[in-house]
Scaffold this motif. Structure first.
Motif, PDB file in Angstrom:
ATOM      1  N   UNK A  24      -1.223  -5.321 -15.006  1.00 17.26           N
ATOM      2  CA  UNK A  24      -1.915  -5.180 -13.720  1.00 17.26           C
ATOM      3  C   UNK A  24      -1.390  -3.949 -12.991  1.00 17.26           C
ATOM      4  N   UNK A  25      -0.058  -3.763 -12.999  1.00 15.89           N
ATOM      5  CA  UNK A  25       0.531  -2.592 -12.348  1.00 15.89           C
ATOM      6  C   UNK A  25       0.105  -1.299 -13.037  1.00 15.89           C
ATOM      7  N   UNK A  26      -0.039  -1.348 -14.361  1.00 15.68           N
ATOM      8  CA  UNK A  26      -0.502  -0.166 -15.091  1.00 15.68           C
ATOM      9  C   UNK A  26      -1.913   0.208 -14.671  1.00 15.68           C
ATOM     10  N   UNK A  27      -2.785  -0.784 -14.574  1.00 14.32           N
ATOM     11  CA  UNK A  27      -4.169  -0.520 -14.146  1.00 14.32           C
ATOM     12  C   UNK A  27      -4.193   0.009 -12.715  1.00 14.32           C
ATOM     13  N   UNK A  28      -3.367  -0.579 -11.830  1.00 11.58           N
ATOM     14  CA  UNK A  28      -3.321  -0.105 -10.445  1.00 11.58           C
ATOM     15  C   UNK A  28      -2.783   1.317 -10.343  1.00 11.58           C
ATOM     16  N   UNK A  29      -1.804   1.664 -11.163  1.00 11.21           N
ATOM     17  CA  UNK A  29      -1.294   3.032 -11.163  1.00 11.21           C
ATOM     18  C   UNK A  29      -2.346   4.023 -11.642  1.00 11.21           C
ATOM     19  N   UNK A  30      -3.105   3.639 -12.652  1.00 16.58           N
ATOM     20  CA  UNK A  30      -4.173   4.514 -13.136  1.00 16.58           C
ATOM     21  C   UNK A  30      -5.248   4.675 -12.067  1.00 16.58           C
ATOM     22  N   UNK A  31      -5.621   3.562 -11.408  1.00 16.21           N
ATOM     23  CA  UNK A  31      -6.625   3.658 -10.343  1.00 16.21           C
ATOM     24  C   UNK A  31      -6.127   4.487  -9.169  1.00 16.21           C
ATOM     25  N   UNK A  32      -4.833   4.393  -8.863  1.00 11.99           N
ATOM     26  CA  UNK A  32      -4.282   5.215  -7.777  1.00 11.99           C
ATOM     27  C   UNK A  32      -4.379   6.693  -8.133  1.00 11.99           C
ATOM     28  N   UNK A  33      -4.105   7.023  -9.389  1.00 11.96           N
ATOM     29  CA  UNK A  33      -4.248   8.407  -9.818  1.00 11.96           C
ATOM     30  C   UNK A  33      -5.680   8.889  -9.738  1.00 11.96           C
ATOM     31  N   UNK A  34      -6.628   8.021 -10.076  1.00 13.09           N
ATOM     32  CA  UNK A  34      -8.043   8.405 -10.022  1.00 13.09           C
ATOM     33  C   UNK A  34      -8.489   8.562  -8.572  1.00 13.09           C
ATOM     34  N   UNK A  35      -8.093   7.616  -7.708  1.00 10.89           N
ATOM     35  CA  UNK A  35      -8.548   7.666  -6.318  1.00 10.89           C
ATOM     36  C   UNK A  35      -7.770   8.654  -5.454  1.00 10.89           C
ATOM     37  N   UNK A  36      -6.739   9.296  -6.008  1.00 12.71           N
ATOM     38  CA  UNK A  36      -6.004  10.270  -5.206  1.00 12.71           C
ATOM     39  C   UNK A  36      -6.543  11.684  -5.374  1.00 12.71           C
ATOM     40  N   UNK A  37      -7.509  11.880  -6.257  1.00 15.53           N
ATOM     41  CA  UNK A  37      -8.128  13.196  -6.377  1.00 15.53           C
ATOM     42  C   UNK A  37      -8.988  13.437  -5.142  1.00 15.53           C
ATOM     43  N   UNK A  38      -9.070  14.688  -4.675  1.00 18.05           N
ATOM     44  CA  UNK A  38      -9.673  14.950  -3.361  1.00 18.05           C
ATOM     45  C   UNK A  38     -11.044  14.365  -3.069  1.00 18.05           C
ATOM     46  N   UNK A  39     -12.072  14.525  -3.853  1.00 16.28           N
ATOM     47  CA  UNK A  39     -13.341  13.937  -3.401  1.00 16.28           C
ATOM     48  C   UNK A  39     -13.289  12.412  -3.340  1.00 16.28           C
ATOM     49  N   UNK A  40     -12.652  11.803  -4.340  1.00 10.05           N
ATOM     50  CA  UNK A  40     -12.584  10.344  -4.341  1.00 10.05           C
ATOM     51  C   UNK A  40     -11.642   9.821  -3.269  1.00 10.05           C
ATOM     52  N   UNK A  41     -10.586  10.577  -2.975  1.00  5.80           N
ATOM     53  CA  UNK A  41      -9.659  10.111  -1.945  1.00  5.80           C
ATOM     54  C   UNK A  41     -10.313  10.126  -0.568  1.00  5.80           C
ATOM     55  N   UNK A  42     -11.204  11.084  -0.319  1.00  7.42           N
ATOM     56  CA  UNK A  42     -11.908  11.106   0.967  1.00  7.42           C
ATOM     57  C   UNK A  42     -12.807   9.885   1.088  1.00  7.42           C
ATOM     58  N   UNK A  43     -13.570   9.611   0.031  1.00 10.84           N
ATOM     59  CA  UNK A  43     -14.492   8.471   0.060  1.00 10.84           C
ATOM     60  C   UNK A  43     -13.715   7.167   0.179  1.00 10.84           C
ATOM     61  N   UNK A  44     -12.647   7.041  -0.602  1.00  9.22           N
ATOM     62  CA  UNK A  44     -11.842   5.824  -0.539  1.00  9.22           C
ATOM     63  C   UNK A  44     -11.182   5.681   0.833  1.00  9.22           C
ATOM     64  N   UNK A  45     -10.791   6.786   1.450  1.00 10.72           N
ATOM     65  CA  UNK A  45     -10.212   6.746   2.797  1.00 10.72           C
ATOM     66  C   UNK A  45     -11.221   6.277   3.832  1.00 10.72           C
ATOM     67  N   UNK A  46     -12.463   6.739   3.703  1.00  6.23           N
ATOM     68  CA  UNK A  46     -13.505   6.299   4.637  1.00  6.23           C
ATOM     69  C   UNK A  46     -13.781   4.810   4.477  1.00  6.23           C
ATOM     70  N   UNK A  47     -13.704   4.326   3.245  1.00  5.30           N
ATOM     71  CA  UNK A  47     -13.960   2.912   3.008  1.00  5.30           C
ATOM     72  C   UNK A  47     -12.802   2.054   3.503  1.00  5.30           C
ATOM     73  N   UNK A  48     -11.570   2.505   3.253  1.00  9.38           N
ATOM     74  CA  UNK A  48     -10.406   1.666   3.558  1.00  9.38           C
ATOM     75  C   UNK A  48      -9.921   1.787   4.999  1.00  9.38           C
ATOM     76  N   UNK A  49     -10.339   2.816   5.741  1.00  5.28           N
ATOM     77  CA  UNK A  49      -9.822   2.985   7.099  1.00  5.28           C
ATOM     78  C   UNK A  49     -10.204   1.852   8.057  1.00  5.28           C
ATOM     79  N   UNK A  50     -11.379   1.225   7.973  1.00  4.08           N
ATOM     80  CA  UNK A  50     -11.630   0.093   8.870  1.00  4.08           C
ATOM     81  C   UNK A  50     -10.695  -1.092   8.631  1.00  4.08           C
ATOM     82  N   UNK A  51     -10.178  -1.200   7.419  1.00  7.14           N
ATOM     83  CA  UNK A  51      -9.294  -2.316   7.106  1.00  7.14           C
ATOM     84  C   UNK A  51      -7.829  -2.011   7.377  1.00  7.14           C
ATOM     85  N   UNK A  52      -7.518  -0.788   7.787  1.00  5.59           N
ATOM     86  CA  UNK A  52      -6.119  -0.406   7.962  1.00  5.59           C
ATOM     87  C   UNK A  52      -5.455  -1.185   9.100  1.00  5.59           C
ATOM     88  N   UNK A  53      -6.189  -1.585  10.094  1.00  4.96           N
ATOM     89  CA  UNK A  53      -5.578  -2.343  11.195  1.00  4.96           C
ATOM     90  C   UNK A  53      -5.142  -3.723  10.728  1.00  4.96           C
TER      91      UNK A  53
END
Length: 147
Positions: free
Chosen positions: A53-82
């Motif tokens: 599970x940690x391996x899959x999460x690390x791979x997904x973190x690497x994928x979602x940290x690339x600039x276009x995907x990180x922006x989209x993921x940030x827009x999605x996750x920011x309402x839940x940050x509170x």
């Protein structure tokens, strides 16, 4: 007349497709057995119980940290940050113990401790005495002309 002896007559299937389903079930069992063996092997080697599970999460973190995907993921996750802010309220506070006392030695022991620091640590005696928190030894070493 009839068919030649080496050719069998045609027989229609019954429609259940049992040979394909048993082959799929067998291959699924083999795949699950290999996955289970790898999982248990990793756990026995010290990777932890949930290492896949940690391996899959690390791979997904690497994928979602690339600039276009990180922006989209940030827009999605920011309402839940509170919500997550309530779970992580920051670093724990250091326990307040009042004023701390510095370490003090008896006056007749200072010279023997100072000599022991010089013999054991040499030129680094001042550093180790400072780290250990003995201001009397530090003062004595500062006035020592040999160091």
């Amino acid at each position: 007349l009839g068919a030649p002896k080496n050719i069998l007559p045609y027989t229609a299937r019954d429609g259940s497709g049992s040979s394909k389903s048993t082959a799929k079930q067998d291959s699924m069992k083999k795949a699950l057995a290999v996955a289970g063996a790898v999982w248990i092997g990793g756990a026995l080697l010290g990777y932890g119980l949930f290492w896949p599970v940690y391996l899959v999460l690390d791979i997904l973190q690497g994928v979602f940290s690339t600039p276009p995907l990180s922006w989209i993921f940030g827009w999605i996750s920011s309402p839940f940050s509170w919500i997550f802010r309530f779970l992580h309220k920051g670093a724990p506070l250091v326990q307040q113990t009042g004023t701390l006392q510095e370490l003090r030695l008896a006056t007749d022991q200072v010279s023997s401790y100072m000599d022991a620091y010089v013999q054991q640590y040499g030129d680094a005696a001042l550093i180790f005495a400072t780290h250990d928190g003995y201001p009397q030894i530090v003062n004595g070493l500062l006035y020592n002309k040999d160091l």
